[in-house]
Design a protein around this motif. Structure first.
Motif: not given
Length: 126
Positions: A30, A53, A87, A91
């Motif tokens: 990330t 990610a 995360c 993303n």
């Protein structure tokens, strides 16, 4: 019908190893996505890092959900679920609207530079 018990058993048996891999993988991948957005890398490169990610984040969320299935509700499960969710959302933000992330990074960089110049001059915050 698909039997998911071997997958659940694997997730629970190897929990420490899975988390020992996925936590740093989530954070580093990330961070790489954020850096690529900040450095204005090509969209293809950003999408590659977002994909990797997001895979790590999704695996983390699914791993935590296997613990919720068996009734384990503890602080580490919520912390790991929050890590995976943050995360994953970061993303998705980088993939869907990198301009706003880039503006935020620029703003934070300017503030950090001003703070650095302020402290380097010998002044103190009172």
């Amino acid at each position: 019908m698909l039997d998911s018990s071997p997958l659940l058993e694997f997730s629970h048996t190897h929990c420490v190893a899975i988390c020992a891999f996925l936590v740093p993988a989530n954070l580093l991948s990330t961070l790489q996505t954020i850096v690529y957005v900040g450095l204005k890398r090509p969209v293809g490169k950003i999408w590659q890092t977002v994909g990797l990610a997001s895979l790590f984040a999704l695996l983390m969320v699914l791993h935590v959900l296997t613990w919720f299935v068996v009734g384990v509700v503890m602080l580490p499960t919520f912390v790991l679920l929050m890590l995976g969710s943050v995360c994953l959302s970061t993303n998705l933000w980088a993939a869907l609207h990198p301009q706003s992330m880039r503006r935020l990074l620029h703003y934070l960089g300017c503030k950090l530079k001003a703070l650095w110049a302020f402290t380097a001059s010998g002044a103190t915050l009172s």
